[in-house]
Scaffold this active site. Structure first.
Site: not given
Ligand code: BGC
Length: 813
Positions: A243
Site C-alpha cells: 500500500d
Molecule cells: C490506500 C489505497 C490506495 C492508495 C493509492 C492508500 O492510502 O490505502 O487503497 O490504493 O492509497 O491511492
C-alpha cells in the site's frame, strides 16, 4: 519419452522475465522493485520493458495527470463513479458486478492504465470502520465472490486488478502502525477466506498488502501471508505491491514475497536492500524473483495494450457507463421497511426534503474519490419523472456538508411536508462523517436529520426515508416512517436511481451484505475497536456480523441478507443432490406478485455437533433470481468441502467432520424458509481447542486461542519508524518538528477555503497518521534513513530527559 527436470519457476515469474533479470546488475534489479513515481513503475529501456501506471480505484478511475496524492486531493480525469463496494455487494448480483468490472476496465484501458487499484474486500468487523464503504461485506464468501466478479470483468478488458488490502485491514485508526491480534482459525475462516476465493476464482494480476501489522508482523513483511498462504496454498501467480508508503523494512519485505514498493521512495531503501544481501540476510534469488515479477507484469501490461484498442468514443462510453451505474445503484438499494407506501404513484403532491436531493452523498472520501463525468440529483430526476403529473415542493432541511440545520430550515421543511400528500425525506451521513483515514466514533446520523424524521413522522402519515451512507447507522426511529430505503453511496447516478426505485421504475434489488445492529454496544467487536491506538485484539473470534447475532440470540435491527421487494416470492421445497460434500441445492422460486422482481436465495450451513465452537450458521452459497410475474425458475447453489469445513489451527488444515449438517435455505440470515439435513462421512479428526464461554474471549481464553501471552501494546515512546507524526507531540522538540513537518506537507497540498470538508478532514488524518519512516521515504533524497535515525535518537534522548525531569529525577535536565 524423455522426462526433463525443468526448473520450477516461482509463482508469477516467467522465463522471459527471469532471463532479463539474469542480465541485470544488482542496482538495476533493486531499482526495479520500487516505483518510479507516485503511480508508475520503473522502465527498463535497455530491455524494452516499459513502465506502467497503477491507479485507483475500486469503483471508478482516479487517474491524476498532474500532481499525485493518495488522499483524493488533486484533480483526476473525469470517470464514471459507480456505487461504492457496500452497494455493489448488496446487489448480490455477480453478473452485474462483472459488467461493472468490464466498464472499469474499459475506462482504465482507455486511459492507458496497467493496473487498477481495487477491489477492496476486507471484512467489515465493526460498522464504524472508516473504510467500510469501500469494502464489501461482513461475510467472506459474499466479499470474495463479489470481488472475484469485479476482477473478472476488469481483467477481461486487459487491465490488471488489485485485491486490497491484504490482510486484516479493518479499521483506520493508526492503520499504519496498528498490530491486529487474531487467532489462526479466525484469521483463516473470516479474514483470509474472501481473498482466497477471489484469488482462486479470478486470478487477479496483483494484490496490495495492508498498512497494518498482523500478529506482530507488518502485513507486507509476512512470508506466511505473502508466500506460504497466498502463493503456495492458493496458487496466486501475480505480483504483490505495498500500500502507498507502507514499507517498513524493504529487505524483509522482499524475502516475504513483497515484490513492488509503491510509490517511489526515490531509492531510500536501495542501499539497505543491497547491504542485506551482502550480510546474507536476504538472498539474491529473492531479489531476482521480485524483479522478475515486476518485469513479468510490465510485459503483460504491454502485451495486453498492444492487442487492444481504447474506447473509440469516450463520450458514448461514459453515457453507457452512466446508465450502468444507475442500474447498479438501484440493484444495490435495499428496501429496509415498507408498509405498502412504495412504490409511489407519480401523482398528487410530493414534498422532497433533504439537501442530499440537491447535493448527493454519492461517494466516500480518500483515495477512491472519483471526479465524476456527470452527477444526477434526486431533485432534478424527480422533477423530470413527475412532469406535470404531480406537484413537487423541495426544502433542503439541513446543510448537506455539515449536517447542521437552522430553525428556519426546519420550519421550511415542516411547512413543505404539511402541504404535501407524501413526504420523501433524504437523510444519512454527510461526507465528513465517514472516510478513508479515520473511523467513526458513533453510528449516529446528524441530530438535524433525526429531528426532521421525528418532527415530520409525528405530523404526517405518509413518509418515506431514504438513506445515503456507506455503512450502517443507528436508527432508533426506524418504526416511524412508512418506508426506509437504504441507498448507500450509489455513485454518480444515485440521484436518478433513487427516483427510479421510489416510483417503481426499477426495483429495490439490494439485500444487506452486512447487519445493521440495534446498538453498536451489542457487538463483541466493540469491546476492542479503535480504543488502543497501537494494538487491537480480535477477541470476538469468528463472531462478526450475523455470526454473532444469530449465534448469541442478539437480534440485529436489520439482518444480514434482508431486503424487501415490490413483488412476492414463494420458495418451493429444496432438493439436494450430489454426493459427499459436493451437494447441489435446487430451490424452485415463483414470483407470486404482479410486478417483475428479483430475490436472493441464500444457503446457510448449520453444524449441530462440532468439536470446535462454531457460528450457528454460515452463508455457503446464494443465487439471485429475477422473475416476471407468475414466472418460476430454480435457484441453484453448489456446495463443496469448504462449505462444511473448519480450520484446524493445531494441524494447519481444513477439515470436515463426519456427521449431520443442516442446510438452511432463506431470504436473510433470520428468515429461513426451509431446511434439509444431510449426513457426511469423513475420516477427518479435528483437534480440540479452547472454547470461550461467551462472544468475547476473556484475556486468558484469548491467550490460549492465540497460543501465546497477549502482546503488550507497543509503547508510544521511544519514537520509532512506525510512530506517527501525531506522536511527536510527546516531547517538546518533537512538537517543534511536527510543526515544521506539518507546515512543509501543508505547502505541498492545495488545501484552501473551497476544499470540501471530507477532503480536508481526510488530509488532516493522513498527515497526523503518517509514519515517521515516511519522512525518509517521501523526502526525495533530502532526508536519508541515517539522518532519520539520528533525528529519532535525538528526539528520544531529549524526550527521556524531559520525562525524567518531569518525574523530578536528580542530575538530569
Ligand atoms: C490506500 C489505497 C490506495 C492508495 C493509492 C492508500 O492510502 O490505502 O487503497 O490504493 O492509497 O491511492
Amino acid at each position: 519419452m524423455t522426462v526433463t527436470d525443468a526448473p520450477v519457476l516461482p509463482h508469477g515469474v516467467t522465463e522471459q522475465a527471469l532471463e532479463i533479470v539474469s542480465r541485470l546488475p544488482r542496482e538495476e534489479r533493486i531499482r526495479l522493485i520500487s516505483g518510479a513515481s507516485m503511480w508508475y513503475s520503473e522502465a527498463l529501456d535497455s530491455e524494452g520493458v516499459a513502465s506502467f501506471m497503477m491507479t485507483d480505484g475500486p469503483h471508478g478511475l482516479r487517474k491524476q495527470n498532474g500532481d499525485g496524492d493518495h488522499g483524493g486531493l488533486h484533480e483526476s480525469v473525469p470517470a464514471t463513479c459507480f456505487p461504492t463496494a457496500s452497494a455493489l455487494a448488496a446487489t448480490w448480483d455477480l453478473d452485474l458486478l462483472e459488467q461493472v468490472g468490464h466498464a472499469l476496465g474499459l475506462e482504465a484501458r482507455t486511459e492507458e492504465i496497467g493496473v487498477l487499484l481495487g477491489p477492496g474486500l476486507n471484512i467489515k468487523r465493526h460498522p464504524a470502520g472508516g473504510r467500510n464503504f469501500e469494502y464489501m461485506s461482513e461475510d467472506p464468501l459474499l466479499a470474495g465472490r463479489a470481488a472475484a466478479a469485479l476482477v473478472r470483468g476488469i481483467q477481461a478488458e486487459g487491465v490488471g486488478a488489485c485485491l486490497k488490502h491484504y490482510a486484516v485491514n479493518n479499521q483506520e485508526t493508526n492503520r499504519m502502525g496498528l498490530d491486529t491480534i487474531v487467532d489462526e482459525r479466525t484469521l483463516r475462516e473470516i479474514y483470509l477466506t474472501g481473498f482466497e476465493i477471489a484469488v482462486r476464482e479470478a486470478q487477479p494480476w496483483t494484490v496490495m498488502s495492508a498498512y497494518n501489522l498482523v500478529n506482530g508482523e507488518h502485513a507486507g513483511e509476512s512470508r506466511k501471508l505473502l508466500t506460504e498462504i497466498l502463493r503456495d496454498d492458493w496458487g496466486f501467480d501475480g505480483l504483490v505491491m505495498t500500500d502507498w508508503i507502507a514499507t517498513f523494512d524493504r529487505a524483509v519485505g522482499v524475502h516475504a514475497g513483497l515484490d513492488l514498493e509503491m510509490p517511489s521512495s526515490t531509492g531510500a531503501f536501495d542501499a539497505r536492500v543491497s547491504a542485506a544481501i551482502d550480510a546474507g540476510e536476504l538472498s539474491e534469488s529473492d531479489l531476482d524473483t521480485a524483479a522478475a515479477r515486476v518485469i513479468a507484469l510490465a510485459l503483460r501490461v504491454a502485451a495486453e495494450r498492444a492487442s487492444r484498442h481504447p474506447a473509440a468514443h469516450v463520450d458514448a462510453m461514459h453515457a453507457d457507463h452512466h446508465a450502468l451505474a444507475r442500474r447498479a445503484a438501484a440493484a444495490g438499494s435495499v428496501l429496509l421497511t415498507n408498509d405498502g407506501i412504495l412504490p409511489l404513484a407519480p401523482q398528487g403532491s410530493i414534498a422532497l426534503i433533504g439537501a442530499f436531493a440537491e447535493a448527493p452523498r454519492h461517494q466516500g472520501g480518500g483515495s477512491s474519490l472519483v471526479q465524476t463525468t456527470r452527477l444526477d440529483t434526486a431533485l432534478e430526476a424527480m422533477r423530470a419523472r413527475l412532469g406535470d403529473g404531480a406537484t413537487l415542493t423541495y426544502a433542503p432541511g439541513y446543510d448537506a456538508g455539515t449536517g447542521e440545520a437552522t430553525d428556519a430550515q426546519l420550519q421550511e421543511a415542516l411547512a413543505a411536508a404539511d402541504g404535501a400528500d407524501t413526504v420523501v425525506l433524504m437523510v444519512g451521513l454527510p461526507t465528513s462523517f465517514e472516510s478513508e483515514g479515520y473511523d467513526r466514533d458513533h453510528l449516529d446520523v446528524p441530530a438535524s436529520h433525526v429531528r426532521l424524521i421525528q418532527a415530520i413522522t409525528a405530523r404526517h402519515d405518509r413518509v418515506v426515508v431514504t438513506l445515503s451512507n456507506g455503512a450502517p447507522v443507528d436508527m432508533p426511529w426506524a418504526d416511524a416512517p412508512n418506508a426506509i430505503l437504504e441507498s448507500y453511496l450509489g455513485g454518480q447516478a444515485s440521484g436518478s436511481a433513487v427516483v427510479d426505485v421510489l416510483f417503481g421504475d426499477a426495483e429495490p434489488g439490494g439485500r444487506l451484505a452486512e447487519s445493521f445492529p440495534v446498538a453498536v454496544t451489542d457487538l463483541p467487536s466493540n469491546h476492542d475497536f479503535a480504543n488502543d491506538p497501537r494494538l487491537v485484539q480480535y477477541r470476538e473470534g469468528p463472531y462478526v456480523g450475523y455470526r454473532f447475532h444469530d449465534t448469541f440470540g442478539v437480534p440485529a435491527r436489520f439482518a444480514f441478507g434482508h431486503g424487501l421487494s415490490y413483488t412476492t416470492f414463494e420458495l418451493g421445497a429444496p432438493k439436494v443432490t450430489g454426493r459427499g460434500a459436493a451437494r447441489k441445492v435446487t430451490v424452485p422460486v415463483t414470483n407470486t406478485g404482479d410486478r417483475a422482481g428479483s430475490t436472493v436465495v441464500q444457503v446457510y450451513v448449520h453444524d449441530p455437533v462440532s468439536t470446535l465452537h462454531r457460528p450457528v450458521q454460515e452463508l455457503k452459497g446464494f443465487a439471485k433470481v429475477t422473475l416476471e410475474p407468475g414466472q418460476s425458475a430454480d435457484a441453484v447453489v453448489q456446495l463443496d468441502e469448504r462449505s462444511f469445513a473448519v480450520y484446524d489451527a493445531a494441524d494447519g488444515a481444513w477439515k470436515v467432520e463426519a456427521g449431520d449438517y443442516e442446510l438452511r435455505v432463506g431470504l436473510s440470515s433470520t428468515e429461513i424458509v426451509a431446511t434439509k439435513s444431510i449426513r457426511l462421512t469423513s475420516d477427518d479428526v479435528v483437534t480440540e481447542a479452547a472454547r470461550p464461554a461467551s462472544a468475547i474471549a476473556t484475556a486468558s481464553e484469548f491467550a490460549r486461542l492465540i497460543g501465546r501471552p497477549i502482546p503488550a501494546s507497543r509503547p508510544a515512546f521511544p519514537l520509532h519508524y512506525d510512530s506517527v507524526i501525531g506522536d511527536l507531540d510527546q516531547t517538546w522538540l518533537g512538537g517543534r518538528v511536527k510543526a515544521v513537518l506539518t507546515a512543509q506537507i501543508g505547502k505541498m497540498l492545495p488545501v484552501g477555503d473551497d476544499t470540501p470538508d471530507e477532503v480536508r478532514t481526510t488530509m488532516e488524518a493522513f498527515i497526523t497518521n503518517m509514519p515517521l519512516r515516511a519522512i525518509a521515504m517521501a523526502s526525495e533524497g533530502k532526508v536519508s534513513f541515517a539522518q532519520l535515525d539520528t533525528l529519532l535518537t535525538v528526539l528520544n534522548a531529549t524526550g527521556l530527559k524531559a520525562k525524567r525531569a518531569a518525574r523530578g529525577e536528580a542530575g538530569l535536565t
